[in-house]
Design a protein around this motif. Structure first.
Motif, PDB file in Angstrom:
ATOM      1  N   TYR A  60      29.307  38.822  38.981  1.00  0.00           N
ATOM      2  CA  TYR A  60      30.115  37.681  38.525  1.00  0.00           C
ATOM      3  C   TYR A  60      30.843  37.061  39.714  1.00  0.00           C
ATOM      4  O   TYR A  60      30.827  35.840  39.899  1.00  0.00           O
ATOM      5  N   LEU A  61      31.458  37.902  40.533  1.00  0.00           N
ATOM      6  CA  LEU A  61      32.176  37.399  41.705  1.00  0.00           C
ATOM      7  C   LEU A  61      31.231  36.719  42.693  1.00  0.00           C
ATOM      8  O   LEU A  61      31.580  35.701  43.296  1.00  0.00           O
ATOM      9  N   LEU A  62      30.051  37.260  42.860  1.00  0.00           N
ATOM     10  CA  LEU A  62      29.074  36.624  43.748  1.00  0.00           C
ATOM     11  C   LEU A  62      28.655  35.254  43.225  1.00  0.00           C
ATOM     12  O   LEU A  62      28.472  34.313  44.010  1.00  0.00           O
ATOM     13  N   CYS A  63      28.526  35.132  41.919  1.00  0.00           N
ATOM     14  CA  CYS A  63      28.191  33.829  41.337  1.00  0.00           C
ATOM     15  C   CYS A  63      29.306  32.825  41.606  1.00  0.00           C
ATOM     16  O   CYS A  63      29.039  31.665  41.944  1.00  0.00           O
ATOM     17  N   VAL A  64      30.556  33.274  41.458  1.00  0.00           N
ATOM     18  CA  VAL A  64      31.686  32.389  41.724  1.00  0.00           C
ATOM     19  C   VAL A  64      31.711  31.995  43.196  1.00  0.00           C
ATOM     20  O   VAL A  64      31.900  30.828  43.543  1.00  0.00           O
ATOM     21  N   LEU A  65      31.492  32.966  44.070  1.00  0.00           N
ATOM     22  CA  LEU A  65      31.466  32.656  45.504  1.00  0.00           C
ATOM     23  C   LEU A  65      30.323  31.703  45.848  1.00  0.00           C
ATOM     24  O   LEU A  65      30.412  30.931  46.798  1.00  0.00           O
ATOM     25  N   GLY A  66      29.260  31.764  45.084  1.00  0.00           N
ATOM     26  CA  GLY A  66      28.114  30.901  45.310  1.00  0.00           C
ATOM     27  C   GLY A  66      28.311  29.488  44.782  1.00  0.00           C
ATOM     28  O   GLY A  66      27.432  28.649  44.915  1.00  0.00           O
ATOM     29  N   GLY A  67      29.458  29.217  44.146  1.00  0.00           N
ATOM     30  CA  GLY A  67      29.748  27.861  43.696  1.00  0.00           C
ATOM     31  C   GLY A  67      29.771  27.677  42.198  1.00  0.00           C
ATOM     32  O   GLY A  67      30.093  26.594  41.712  1.00  0.00           O
ATOM     33  N   ASN A  68      29.454  28.690  41.424  1.00  0.00           N
ATOM     34  CA  ASN A  68      29.480  28.587  39.969  1.00  0.00           C
ATOM     35  C   ASN A  68      30.860  29.050  39.496  1.00  0.00           C
ATOM     36  O   ASN A  68      31.131  30.243  39.431  1.00  0.00           O
ATOM     37  N   GLU A  73      43.768  33.516  39.811  1.00  0.00           N
ATOM     38  CA  GLU A  73      44.969  34.051  39.159  1.00  0.00           C
ATOM     39  C   GLU A  73      44.754  35.508  38.763  1.00  0.00           C
ATOM     40  O   GLU A  73      45.655  36.342  38.896  1.00  0.00           O
ATOM     41  N   LEU A  74      43.568  35.822  38.266  1.00  0.00           N
ATOM     42  CA  LEU A  74      43.255  37.209  37.895  1.00  0.00           C
ATOM     43  C   LEU A  74      43.305  38.126  39.115  1.00  0.00           C
ATOM     44  O   LEU A  74      43.846  39.241  39.046  1.00  0.00           O
ATOM     45  N   LEU A  75      42.744  37.655  40.215  1.00  0.00           N
ATOM     46  CA  LEU A  75      42.756  38.468  41.439  1.00  0.00           C
ATOM     47  C   LEU A  75      44.182  38.672  41.944  1.00  0.00           C
ATOM     48  O   LEU A  75      44.536  39.772  42.389  1.00  0.00           O
ATOM     49  N   ALA A  76      45.008  37.635  41.871  1.00  0.00           N
ATOM     50  CA  ALA A  76      46.396  37.752  42.323  1.00  0.00           C
ATOM     51  C   ALA A  76      47.175  38.733  41.449  1.00  0.00           C
ATOM     52  O   ALA A  76      47.929  39.574  41.963  1.00  0.00           O
TER      53      ALA A  76
END
Length: 117
Positions: free
Chosen positions: A7-15, A53-56
């Motif tokens: 999921y995080l990789l998808c977000v980092l990839g722009g999704n 926000e979740l990561l923070a």
């Protein structure tokens, strides 16, 4: 954990908001099979939430645990090691040189030439 990582990789990839299919596709591209039940729970939990926000908030939770402290170093040597040193030292076998009589070269012939070599 593999679902979160994908999921995080998808977000980092722009999704910005990956779907379950996006995560399954990311995992499948490296030969990993997704668990649809766990993935569904993850997507439901993350739905409508901002990842930063979740990561923070997660970082704040980790800070409340404290601890860490940087790994344990190697153990220190104890005092009075004389007895231990004696036990560690082993007698090395004494190698004796064989006396070849002085008149032979390394091929077994006698010194003085006259051979093939």
């Amino acid at each position: 954990m593999k679902h979160v990582a994908a999921y995080l990789l998808c977000v980092l990839g722009g999704n910005a908001t990956p779907s379950a299919d996006d995560v399954v596709k990311a995992l499948g591209s490296v030969g990993v099979e997704a668990d649809s039940e766990r993935l569904g729970a993850l997507i439901t939990e993350l739905e409508g939430k901002e990842l930063n926000e979740l990561l923070a908030s997660g970082k704040e939770m980790l800070a409340s645990f404290g601890g860490g402290g940087g790994g344990g170093g190697g153990g220190g040597g104890g005092g009075g090691g004389d007895a231990a040193e004696e036990a560690v030292e082993e007698e090395k076998p004494v190698e004796e040189e064989m006396d070849l009589g002085g008149g032979m070269d390394m091929f077994g012939g006698e010194e003085g030439g006259g051979g093939d070599y």
